[in-house]
Design an enzyme around this catalytic site. Structure first.
Site, PDB file in Angstrom:
ATOM      1  N   LYS A  31      -1.528  -0.748  13.386  1.00  0.00           N
ATOM      2  CA  LYS A  31      -2.867  -1.154  13.824  1.00  0.00           C
ATOM      3  C   LYS A  31      -3.071  -0.712  15.270  1.00  0.00           C
ATOM      4  O   LYS A  31      -2.100  -0.455  15.985  1.00  0.00           O
ATOM      5  CB  LYS A  31      -2.998  -2.673  13.713  1.00  0.00           C
ATOM      6  CG  LYS A  31      -2.968  -3.126  12.251  1.00  0.00           C
ATOM      7  CD  LYS A  31      -3.365  -4.567  12.079  1.00  0.00           C
ATOM      8  CE  LYS A  31      -3.426  -4.922  10.599  1.00  0.00           C
ATOM      9  NZ  LYS A  31      -4.581  -4.364   9.896  1.00  0.00           N
ATOM     10  N   HIS A  82       0.834  -1.213   0.000  1.00  0.00           N
ATOM     11  CA  HIS A  82       0.000   0.000   0.000  1.00  0.00           C
ATOM     12  C   HIS A  82       0.871   1.267   0.000  1.00  0.00           C
ATOM     13  O   HIS A  82       0.689   2.161  -0.810  1.00  0.00           O
ATOM     14  CB  HIS A  82      -0.904   0.043   1.238  1.00  0.00           C
ATOM     15  CG  HIS A  82      -1.922  -1.058   1.303  1.00  0.00           C
ATOM     16  ND1 HIS A  82      -3.260  -0.843   1.117  1.00  0.00           N
ATOM     17  CD2 HIS A  82      -1.802  -2.373   1.556  1.00  0.00           C
ATOM     18  CE1 HIS A  82      -3.930  -1.981   1.250  1.00  0.00           C
ATOM     19  NE2 HIS A  82      -3.058  -2.927   1.520  1.00  0.00           N
TER      20      HIS A  82
END
Ligand SMILES: NC(=O)C1=CN([C@@H]2O[C@H](COP(=O)(O)OP(=O)(O)OC[C@H]3O[C@@H](n4cnc5c(N)ncnc54)[C@H](OP(=O)(O)O)[C@@H]3O)[C@@H](O)[C@H]2O)C=CC1
Ligand SMILES: O=C1O[C@H](COP(=O)(O)O)[C@@H](O)[C@H](O)[C@H]1O
Length: 311
Positions: free
Chosen positions: A154, A57
């Protein structure tokens, strides 16, 4: 928003002359998620955040920010330029990386109390990072010496994907020391797509004081009744149309792994222990030190005044 990087860069005369090492101090590309591994820790543990998000990404965004202007907007022309950028990037040094792993937050919701290691599918004592920041250098004439700081994680404090281009201090500054802050161009990919350029303005009134303000293109205001397709919707449409513009070519993939593989092997073989950070925090504080070392200046002085929608 990601394909818009091409339009912003190559359809605006104002950016091309300053899009280089002479004017840009650092580029920060961030991908923050406010949730943990959500029960798929067993799968995630084999890979970690660098393979999961950074190598793919973030590298896709990096290549669009750094590449030279392609001869056209055809998929192959763009993919050729992306490969060229990757070829100019040396493997990432382990000393330019901060790794983190989230732990449960004592006074949080049930979800927030669960640290990564509390997931029963994660092996006890795992060193797999759930947060990583890494500094990448593009060794070509345009970018030599400009740090590209990639960050992803995260269980952080917010959901955010953005590119932040920080410009250098104004040379020969005539204002009181520290008053004129750096310009920053922020391309917020998600949520609430926006492009804003932080800039100094004279404070209204009689004084000559500088004030931090912004030129603000908020998609929700500018494109009120427009349906903005989700990234995956867009990709599926590309598949139906046979367009490879947003898909990675095999030589691009090979170059990306050339850059990451030595680092990943070193992390695995040395069993580098990640720093702990609380669920819902900004990540390990060691990341701020890495960013400060690599030319990202945070002053904490900028205040956004949300425009009045009735004006
Ligand atoms: N059109 C719009 O919707 C606009 C919205 N805004 C909003 O205004 C707010 C402030 O704008 P923003 O551009 O973030 O500017 P800030 O100056 O507040 O933050 C700049 C960057 O510094 C990082 N940061 C925060 N705390 C620290 C710290 N202690 N040490 C080092 N780095 C730090 C932030 O990211 P991180 O915490 O991830 O490290 C962010 O990347 C944001 O919520 C933004 O969304 C602003 C302009 C336009
Ligand atoms: O590929 C992945 O991406 C998602 C994040 O992408 P989004 O478009 O859904 O925001 C990430 O959560 C996942 O771990 C990773 O495998």
């Amino acid at each position: 928003m990601v394909p818009n990087l091409m339009t912003l860069r190559f359809a605006n005369r104002i950016f091309s002359p300053i899009w280089n090492r002479d004017s840009i101090s650092s580029v920060v590309i961030s991908f923050k998620e406010p949730f943990g591994t959500q029960g798929r820790g067993g799968y995630f543990d084999q890979f970690g955040i660098i393979r999961d998000v950074m190598q793919n990404h973030l590298f896709q965004i990096l290549t669009l920010v750094a590449m030279e202007k392609p001869p056209s907007t055809a998929a192959e022309d763009i993919r050729n330029e992306k490969v060229k950028v990757l070829k100019s990037i040396p493997p990432i040094a382990v000393s330019d990386v901060v790794l983190g792993q989230y732990r449960g937050k004592k006074e949080g919701t049930d979800e927030e109390k669960q640290g990564y290691l509390d997931d029963p599918t994660v092996p006890a004592g795992s060193c797999t990072p759930t947060f990583a920041s890494a500094v990448v250098f593009v060794k070509n004439e345009r970018w030599d010496g400009v740090p590209f700081i990639l960050r992803c994680g995260k269980a952080l404090n917010e959901r955010k994907a953005e590119v932040r281009v920080q410009f250098k201090d104004v040379p020969g500054d005539i204002f009181p020391e520290g008053e004129a802050k750096r310009n920053e161009l922020v391309i917020r990919v998600q949520p609430n797509e926006a492009v804003y350029l932080k800039m100094m303005n004279k404070k209204p009134g009689m004084s000559f004081e500088c004030e931090e303000t912004e030129l603000d293109l908020t998609y929700g205001s500018r494109y009120r009744d427009v349906n903005l397709p989700d990234a995956y919707e867009r990709l599926i449409l590309d598949v139906f149309c046979g367009s490879q513009i947003h898909f990675v070519r095999s030589d691009e993939l090979a170059e990306a792994w050339r850059i990451f593989t030595p680092l990943l092997h070193e992390i695995d073989s040395a069993k580098i222990k990640p720093y702990s950070y609380d669920y819902g925090s900004r990540g390990p504080i060691e990341n701020d030190a890495l960013m400060a070392k690599y030319n990202f200046k945070y002053t904490g002085t900028y205040r956004w005044v949300k425009p009045d929608s009735n004006l």
